[in-house]
Design a protein around this motif. Structure first.
Motif, PDB file in Angstrom:
ATOM      1  N   SER A 261       0.842  -1.203   0.000  1.00  0.00           N
ATOM      2  CA  SER A 261       0.000   0.000   0.000  1.00  0.00           C
ATOM      3  C   SER A 261       0.879   1.256   0.000  1.00  0.00           C
ATOM      4  O   SER A 261       2.021   1.244   0.469  1.00  0.00           O
ATOM      5  N   GLN A 262       0.312   2.359  -0.517  1.00  0.00           N
ATOM      6  CA  GLN A 262       1.084   3.603  -0.610  1.00  0.00           C
ATOM      7  C   GLN A 262       1.508   4.110   0.762  1.00  0.00           C
ATOM      8  O   GLN A 262       2.552   4.746   0.898  1.00  0.00           O
ATOM      9  N   GLY A 276      -6.546  -3.526 -12.079  1.00  0.00           N
ATOM     10  CA  GLY A 276      -6.925  -2.114 -11.993  1.00  0.00           C
ATOM     11  C   GLY A 276      -8.344  -1.920 -11.501  1.00  0.00           C
ATOM     12  O   GLY A 276      -9.034  -2.855 -11.115  1.00  0.00           O
ATOM     13  N   SER A 277      -8.763  -0.653 -11.519  1.00  0.00           N
ATOM     14  CA  SER A 277     -10.106  -0.260 -11.110  1.00  0.00           C
ATOM     15  C   SER A 277     -10.889   0.203 -12.339  1.00  0.00           C
ATOM     16  O   SER A 277     -10.317   0.771 -13.270  1.00  0.00           O
ATOM     17  N   SER A 278     -12.196  -0.006 -12.301  1.00  0.00           N
ATOM     18  CA  SER A 278     -13.035   0.407 -13.435  1.00  0.00           C
ATOM     19  C   SER A 278     -13.232   1.919 -13.486  1.00  0.00           C
ATOM     20  O   SER A 278     -13.604   2.466 -14.526  1.00  0.00           O
ATOM     21  N   ILE A 279     -12.976   2.635 -12.356  1.00  0.00           N
ATOM     22  CA  ILE A 279     -13.158   4.094 -12.372  1.00  0.00           C
ATOM     23  C   ILE A 279     -11.941   4.876 -11.904  1.00  0.00           C
ATOM     24  O   ILE A 279     -11.864   6.075 -12.117  1.00  0.00           O
ATOM     25  N   MET A 280     -10.969   4.169 -11.249  1.00  0.00           N
ATOM     26  CA  MET A 280      -9.789   4.871 -10.728  1.00  0.00           C
ATOM     27  C   MET A 280      -8.571   4.468 -11.545  1.00  0.00           C
ATOM     28  O   MET A 280      -8.022   3.375 -11.352  1.00  0.00           O
ATOM     29  N   PRO A 281      -8.126   5.304 -12.457  1.00  0.00           N
ATOM     30  CA  PRO A 281      -7.067   4.912 -13.393  1.00  0.00           C
ATOM     31  C   PRO A 281      -5.706   4.681 -12.763  1.00  0.00           C
ATOM     32  O   PRO A 281      -4.834   4.075 -13.384  1.00  0.00           O
ATOM     33  N   HIS A 282      -5.518   5.148 -11.528  1.00  0.00           N
ATOM     34  CA  HIS A 282      -4.198   5.006 -10.908  1.00  0.00           C
ATOM     35  C   HIS A 282      -4.024   3.672 -10.187  1.00  0.00           C
ATOM     36  O   HIS A 282      -2.904   3.340  -9.774  1.00  0.00           O
ATOM     37  N   LYS A 283      -5.089   2.893 -10.032  1.00  0.00           N
ATOM     38  CA  LYS A 283      -5.026   1.724  -9.143  1.00  0.00           C
ATOM     39  C   LYS A 283      -4.188   0.583  -9.709  1.00  0.00           C
ATOM     40  O   LYS A 283      -4.255   0.250 -10.883  1.00  0.00           O
ATOM     41  N   LYS A 284      -3.387  -0.015  -8.811  1.00  0.00           N
ATOM     42  CA  LYS A 284      -2.676  -1.258  -9.085  1.00  0.00           C
ATOM     43  C   LYS A 284      -2.899  -2.161  -7.869  1.00  0.00           C
ATOM     44  O   LYS A 284      -2.181  -2.074  -6.875  1.00  0.00           O
ATOM     45  N   ASN A 285      -3.908  -2.983  -7.952  1.00  0.00           N
ATOM     46  CA  ASN A 285      -4.355  -3.753  -6.795  1.00  0.00           C
ATOM     47  C   ASN A 285      -3.635  -5.093  -6.685  1.00  0.00           C
ATOM     48  O   ASN A 285      -3.476  -5.809  -7.685  1.00  0.00           O
TER      49      ASN A 285
END
Length: 443
Positions: A261-262, A276-285
């Motif tokens: 986590s950040q 990734g996320s469908s609405i948050m382009p920065h996500k790397k889960n």
């Protein structure tokens, strides 16, 4: 076809309910049912219940069925109750009355016992090899990052200096100990129940030591009543050992998710190992480790489920035990899948080599400062008080050099000792003994 049929049809709803998922689950057991039958008929010939010239005919037919099962081409036909019935049906179809002789001196009770034991032996071997690969990956990552410091925590509060060498190595040694517990379970598994029949033995002069040797078991379940009592008990013991491995993986997965986590930023995963996320382009889960955690937590619940089925059963066989199969048989492939993916992902983890440059980690070094003062001759409690006062006044200046030399510490990871521990426990399984016996039986 039912081995117990007496010409009275069973109510259709009752039959569907009592068969349950047996046809589907028995496909796990098909190769092992055939191996058990090969050992059994070999023994029957030795005590005069099968003619000498009949044995090679039976063995050849059983070997052909084994190859089908090993290749995934064995099927339990509609109207056939279970794997035992299917094997006998196919032998009778090919060999006539000779195929009907194979059930002498045994029951479906000890058939399913031997099937489960043989299946579990092989499945444990697969888990051990997968755990070994994960341990090797962890040891390699520990060596690679042995000089990279990171914070250690107690109560999720910054505590003392740790290192990635320590962190990776900790899970390697944990898994080595998990193999010790699994070895104990394996010893329970590796005992032959064949010949116990329905749980009370047989009036035939069976040679149970012979089938023990033919199948490569290390020992017998001597008492025939206890052999039947082992149904459910064996699965419970093994599932606890598997749950221990799953517990180690789950804890490791939680660490990775936290450290990725950040807010922590201790480790990162390559983009192709994240989602990734469908609405948050920065996500790397870190979904892979979240799913390992979830699946391993589910696995840790299985021993309690099995216990709930078997804990109030008296001696003897009861149909309740059929429910245990559904919980137990898929357990190995689920855990093995988690181990395989964990090993792959762990090998790709990248560690942050500059974590402790941040000021918030300064207090990690307070204990080392106390110890430095003790070496200079100041009593520990007085040294503790002096450092505590400096921290309280905001005057503490850390010396960010860690000198830990004792066994298992940052400067002495003992990775060779952990590797030796792993090797020693794996050698104690003696898988080669069972493999040699099975290969001989099939040759």
């Amino acid at each position: 076809m039912k081995l117990w049929e007496k010409g009275i049809p069973v109510n259709e709803a009752i039959e569907k309910f009592t068969v349950g998922k047996d046809r589907e689950l028995d496909l796990y057991l098909a190769p092992y049912d055939i191996l058990g039958s090969m050992a059994h008929v070999t023994m029957l010939e030795s005590v005069g219940l099968i003619e000498k010239e009949e044995l090679p005919v039976l063995l050849e037919a059983l070997k052909k069925l084994y190859r089908q099962a090993a290749d995934g081409n064995f099927k339990i036909e509609n109207g056939v109750e279970d794997v035992h019935s299917q094997v006998e049906f196919l032998l009778t179809k090919e060999l006539g009355d000779l195929g009907k002789k194979i059930h002498s001196g045994r029951s479906r009770n000890d058939q399913v016992l031997i099937d489960l034991k043989l299946f579990t032996r092989d499945a444990i071997k697969g888990i051990v090899l997968s755990v070994e690969q994960v341990i090797e990956t962890l040891l390699a990552k520990s060596e690679e990052n042995k000089d990279v410091l990171m914070p250690g925590y107690t109560h999720l509060q910054v505590a003392m200096p740790s290192s990635f060498g320590l962190w990776f190595g900790a899970y390697a040694e944990s898994l080595a100990d998990d193999l010790e517990l699994l070895l104990s379970a394996f010893k329970i598994v590796n005992q032959n129940p064949l010949g116990s029949a329905a749980g009370y033995g047989s009036s035939f002069p069976l040679n149970r030591q012979m089938t023990t040797d033919l199948l490569g078991f290390s020992n017998l379940n001597y008492n025939v009543v206890y052999a039947q009592m082992g149904r459910g008990k064996m699965e419970k013991i093994v599932s606890f050992a598997l749950a221990n491995i799953a517990g180690t993986l789950s804890k490791l997965a939680f660490d990775v998710c936290l450290f990725n986590s950040q807010n922590f930023n201790f480790v990162s995963l390559p983009p192709e190992f994240t989602t990734g996320s469908s609405i948050m382009p920065h996500k790397k889960n870190p979904d892979v480790f979240e799913l390992i955690r979830g699946k391993c937590n589910k696995i840790q619940g299985v021993p309690n489920q099995i216990t709930s089925v078997v804990n109030n059963l008296p001696s003897g066989y009861f149909r309740d035990l059929q429910e245990v199969k559904e919980l137990f048989l898929p357990l190995f492939s689920e855990l093995d899948n988690c181990l395989s993916v964990a090993g792959l992902a762990l090998g790709k983890i990248v560690v942050n080599k500059n974590i402790l440059s941040e000021e918030k980690y300064n207090y990690l070094f307070s204990v080392d400062e106390v110890n430095r003062l003790v070496v200079e001759g100041i009593p520990f409690r007085e040294a503790y008080k002096q450092v505590s006062e400096k921290i309280g006044k905001g005057e503490f200046e850390p010396v960010k050099e860690v000198v830990h030399t004792h066994e298992g510490s940052i400067g002495n990871l003992c990775l060779d000792k952990i590797s030796a521990k792993k090797t020693q426990v794996i050698e104690a399984y003696r898988f080669e003994r069972m493999e040699k016996a099975i290969n001989k039986l099939l040759s």
